[in-house]
Design a protein around this motif. Structure first.
Motif, PDB file in Angstrom:
ATOM      1  N   LEU A   1       0.839  -1.195   0.000  1.00  0.00           N
ATOM      2  CA  LEU A   1       0.000   0.000   0.000  1.00  0.00           C
ATOM      3  C   LEU A   1       0.882   1.257   0.000  1.00  0.00           C
ATOM      4  CD1 LEU A   1      -2.752   1.428   0.351  1.00  0.00           C
ATOM      5  CD2 LEU A   1      -2.524   1.057   2.815  1.00  0.00           C
ATOM      6  N   ARG A   2       1.963   1.206   0.775  1.00  0.00           N
ATOM      7  CA  ARG A   2       2.879   2.354   0.843  1.00  0.00           C
ATOM      8  C   ARG A   2       3.387   2.719  -0.560  1.00  0.00           C
ATOM      9  NH1 ARG A   2       5.463   4.166   5.075  1.00  0.00           N
ATOM     10  NH2 ARG A   2       5.427   2.270   6.317  1.00  0.00           N
TER      11      ARG A   2
ATOM     12  N   ALA B   1       3.408   6.285  -5.252  1.00  0.00           N
ATOM     13  CA  ALA B   1       3.228   6.481  -6.691  1.00  0.00           C
ATOM     14  C   ALA B   1       2.142   7.521  -6.946  1.00  0.00           C
ATOM     15  CB  ALA B   1       2.871   5.151  -7.352  1.00  0.00           C
ATOM     16  N   PHE B   2       1.059   7.435  -6.186  1.00  0.00           N
ATOM     17  CA  PHE B   2      -0.047   8.387  -6.320  1.00  0.00           C
ATOM     18  C   PHE B   2       0.433   9.811  -6.024  1.00  0.00           C
ATOM     19  CE2 PHE B   2      -3.264  10.786  -3.882  1.00  0.00           C
ATOM     20  CZ  PHE B   2      -4.242  10.949  -4.848  1.00  0.00           C
TER      21      PHE B   2
ATOM     22  N   ARG C   1     -10.754  14.724  -3.199  1.00  0.00           N
ATOM     23  CA  ARG C   1     -11.685  13.819  -3.915  1.00  0.00           C
ATOM     24  C   ARG C   1     -10.927  12.653  -4.549  1.00  0.00           C
ATOM     25  NH1 ARG C   1     -14.803  18.686  -5.895  1.00  0.00           N
ATOM     26  NH2 ARG C   1     -16.577  18.775  -4.466  1.00  0.00           N
ATOM     27  N   ARG C   2      -9.738  12.950  -5.077  1.00  0.00           N
ATOM     28  CA  ARG C   2      -8.967  11.868  -5.704  1.00  0.00           C
ATOM     29  C   ARG C   2      -8.438  10.882  -4.650  1.00  0.00           C
ATOM     30  NH1 ARG C   2      -7.466  16.266  -9.116  1.00  0.00           N
ATOM     31  NH2 ARG C   2      -5.501  16.637  -8.006  1.00  0.00           N
TER      32      ARG C   2
ATOM     33  N   GLU D   1       1.213   8.604   7.199  1.00  0.00           N
ATOM     34  CA  GLU D   1       2.606   9.064   7.297  1.00  0.00           C
ATOM     35  C   GLU D   1       3.186   9.408   5.928  1.00  0.00           C
ATOM     36  OE1 GLU D   1       5.285   6.327   9.258  1.00  0.00           O
ATOM     37  OE2 GLU D   1       4.880   4.682   7.885  1.00  0.00           O
ATOM     38  N   GLU D   2       2.778   8.679   4.888  1.00  0.00           N
ATOM     39  CA  GLU D   2       3.283   9.015   3.558  1.00  0.00           C
ATOM     40  C   GLU D   2       2.766  10.389   3.106  1.00  0.00           C
ATOM     41  OE1 GLU D   2       5.640   7.616   1.758  1.00  0.00           O
ATOM     42  OE2 GLU D   2       5.959   6.049   3.248  1.00  0.00           O
TER      43      GLU D   2
END
Lengths: 356, 383
Positions: free
Chosen positions: B19-20, B25-26, B52-53, B83-84
């Motif tokens: 997930l991190r 990447a997002f 929203r994203r 934290e990210e």
């Protein structure tokens, strides 16, 4: 209840029965050491870091490391002043080279990351080791030495070494030993993937577990004292100034426990080299800071009685502070960690911190 | 006592580290498209679009029940996302408070109608919250609150003012603490009630309060006969003190409680370069070691939340140690950088100065150091 909790409970019972700080002070002699050590050996605690395959109790490395460090946290809670941690590390080091422990109390050398011990061509040793904990007070020393790039574990009788007397802050023996010309009793090569840092890292995590345990007792003693001692018509623990000091001691103790447990867990589960350096350095540095801040608060709360020789507090506070020195001080590890962080660059710092 | 000191070493599961990578990447994509980044002032509209994203990714209300739009994921997964976002300085303002504490409070104490009306909107990143607890004469002493709520038919009428309300001028809702009865002599905490208040309701006046850091964040929110429907009541009438303390447990142990000035450390490592001198290397090593221990303690508390424990004392310890550390960090960085010859990229001192302007608030917001130490002392059995 898992294996590590069982072993820790056994250790706790032995320390309670044979290493009670108040009874040790009242006894005025050193006779207690005999019964304590015999109980420790009877429960095979020196083999706590070994797997069944190596002659210990657990199936996996993760399991026995968890048990071993839990024993040391208990030892810290009792301010244990016999070479249990040192013997556990020596037994562990011997096992890495496939050697069986000879029994009796042991220590390890080097206990300072700057020291090196080498084999001479005639098969004797050369070099010195500073601050070897309980150096002359043990039966054998497991020495990490090298011969032409090959790492070797050598078993040495401390009586063969030259001693320069040294004592820790808590007055436990920490002599400098010189090995020049000493013939090992036994020796065996270590596997190629054994890094001399492995011994230092195990040593740091062991000391961190001891410090965190000692601080837990320091906290308990201080809270109890603050609820019993009356001044200005009420228990001193009712004064906000004292409450906030004790809250800080609680925070420092929690940080030490967390740092020590995290490093122990990292060694138990195995981590990449950089992550291990981070864990071990953090345990060294944070437990060291907690020892300084925490013990000073505890003494302040206890007032004059806490600095008397008949009170138990100093057995814990002086050891928590003394244990900072072994296997490299905070500055040594901070420097190593800082250099590694800078070498990897600023963008690598967060991924390292977030790696587990 | 030993209970307060568990802090078990949590290992983040593989799923968390996957997930991190997704979150990183997002965020990299968002920076590339110019949503945020060094030197970029994100507008409220851009922040809302970002929100929203994030919602579309399922990263708001991750731990909440599926029936309200949540994912029923673990607190550890939420921790990783939080934290990210924090470390990237992502514009989380529109959803951060709702995700962290307002949503969980509504789930626990809200009416069914309220949950259905609001939670799915939070999850989509479309409903933002602020926290209305402090008043001019009621800061740490929460139970001195004077702003009143009185019954009006099926609902309530609010009068009075809340202060130091972060981002009220941008948010949709407030969870506010209002006096519904006088305190009793037996229990001075009695008589306060919590409400969800739509900030668009007539009678609400939001006035900015300037800050020494130059940041536009604080407000005074004045209530003049503001109507709140009965469904917006949270928990027990006159009994909000019970829920206010548990809401604060969520607020106290997260990564935002020690990472607020992380950029100062990032800047220092960049300034030091790959081969720092001894003084600089040792100083950086100590700071990184301290930060690592704080994070491990904070992750450990997330693990306790996941196991259904309410770690009030542990959370207080993390916030006390964490905020004191992040407050001191820019000053430590200043000392370490002082003997360095290279002046870096020129923005170093300016950014450090801004960190030092922000630093004093870190040990005040969300429970002052003094209050936290009182909570820890109670946990130790001293109160």
């Amino acid at each position: 209840m898992d294996n590590s909790e069982l072993v820790a409970q056994t250790a706790s019972r032995i320390f309670r029965d044979h290493a009670d700080a108040q009874e040790i002070i009242l006894s005025g002699n050193e006779d207690w050491r005999v019964a304590l050590w015999s109980a420790i050996e009877g429960a095979a605690l020196p083999a706590a870091f070994l797997t069944e395959e190596q002659g210990g109790f657990g199936e996996t490395r993760a399991e026995v490391y968890a048990a071993g460090f839990a024993v040391l946290r208990e030892a810290g809670r009792s301010a244990l002043a016999v070479p249990l941690a040192e013997t556990m590390l020596a037994v562990w080091l011997l096992a890495q080279a496939g050697m069986e422990a000879p029994g009796g109390a042991m220590s390890v050398a080097p206990a300072d990351p700057r020291d090196r011990i080498r084999f001479r061509e005639d098969g004797s040793l050369e070099g010195r080791a500073r601050r070897v904990p309980f150096g002359m007070a043990v039966d054998r020393i497991a020495v990490l030495a090298s011969r032409a790039g090959q790492r070797i574990v050598a078993l040495v009788d401390p009586k063969d070494c030259t001693e320069r007397v040294g004592r820790s802050l808590a007055l436990d023996p920490t002599p400098t030993l010189t090995f020049d010309g000493v013939q090992p009793i036994a020796q065996a090569p270590l596997p190629d993937d054994f890094d001399p840092q492995d011994l230092m890292q195990m040593g740091v995590a062991a000391r961190a577990a001891l410090i965190s345990g000692a601080l837990e007792t320091v906290l308990d003693l201080s809270v109890r004292y603050a609820t019993e001692r009356v001044a200005f018509g009420r228990p001193i623990g009712k004064f906000q100034a004292v409450q906030h000091m004790l809250a800080r001691l609680g925070g420092e103790t929690a940080a030490a426990v967390s740092a020590a447990c995290s490093a122990a867990d990292a060694l138990a589960t195995g981590q990449p080299a950089e992550a291990l350096l981070l864990e071990v350095a953090a345990a060294k540095i944070r437990c060291g800071e907690a020892a300084e801040t925490g013990t000073l608060i505890a003494h302040q709360v206890h007032g004059a009685i806490g600095i008397s020789d008949e009170h138990v507090l100093h057995r814990y506070t002086l050891r928590a502070l003394a244990w900072r020195e072994d296997f490299g001080g905070e500055s040594h590890w901070a420097l190593a960690l800082g250099r590694a962080v800078c070498a990897s660059g600023t963008d690598a710092l967060w991924p390292l911190l977030a790696s587990r | 006592m030993t209970n307060a000191l568990r802090f078990d070493p949590i290992r983040l599961p593989e799923a968390c580290q996957d997930l991190r990578q997704e979150v990183r990447a997002f965020l990299a994509e968002e920076m590339a498209r110019g949503t945020f980044g060094p030197g970029k002032e994100t507008s409220p509209e851009e922040a809302l679009e970002f929100s929203r994203r994030v919602g579309a990714r399922g990263w708001i209300g991750m731990t909440w029940p599926k029936q309200y739009g949540g994912q029923e994921l673990s607190f550890l997964e939420r921790y990783v996302v939080t934290e990210e976002m924090r470390i990237a300085n992502a514009p989380v303002r529109p959803f951060f408070a709702a995700d962290r504490q307002s949503g969980p409070t509504i789930i626990r104490y809200g009416s069914e109608a309220l949950k259905q009306a609001i939670l799915p909107r939070i999850v989509k990143g479309e409903a933002s919250f602020c926290i209305g607890m402090s008043e001019a004469n009621s800061g740490s002493d929460l139970f001195a609150a004077q702003a009143r709520a009185r019954r009006d038919g099926d609902g309530w009428r609010l009068n009075g003012a809340k202060i130091w309300t972060s981002n009220a001028h941008l948010n949709d809702f407030m969870i506010g603490l209002f006096r519904t009865s006088p305190a009793t002599t037996q229990n001075r905490r009695h008589g306060l009630t919590s409400f969800v208040i739509d900030l668009k309701t007539p009678g609400i006046d939001i006035k900015p309060i300037g800050m020494m850091s130059g940041t536009r964040e604080f407000n005074e929110v004045v209530f003049n006969d503001v109507f709140v429907p009965g469904d917006n009541l949270l928990g027990e009438i006159d009994g909000a003190w019970k829920q206010a303390t548990s809401e604060l447990a969520y607020e106290r142990s997260g990564p935002e409680r020690f990472l607020e000035t992380y950029d100062a450390l990032r800047d220092l490592v960049a300034l030091a370069g790959p081969e720092p001198d001894t003084r600089m290397a040792e100083g950086i090593g100590r700071l990184v070691a301290q930060l690592h221990t704080l994070r491990r303690m904070s992750v450990s508390v997330a693990g306790m939340l996941e196991n259904g424990v309410e770690p009030v004392v542990e959370a207080a310890i993390v916030k006390d140690l964490g905020t004191v550390w992040e407050q001191a960090l820019p000053h430590r960085v200043r000392t370490l950088a002082a003997l360095h010859d290279d002046e870096g990229d020129g923005g170093f001192e300016e950014r450090l100065n801004q960190q030092m302007r922000i630093a004093p608030k870190l040990t005040i917001q969300g429970g002052t150091t003094e209050i936290l130490r009182g909570i820890i002392a109670r946990g130790l059995g001293l109160r």
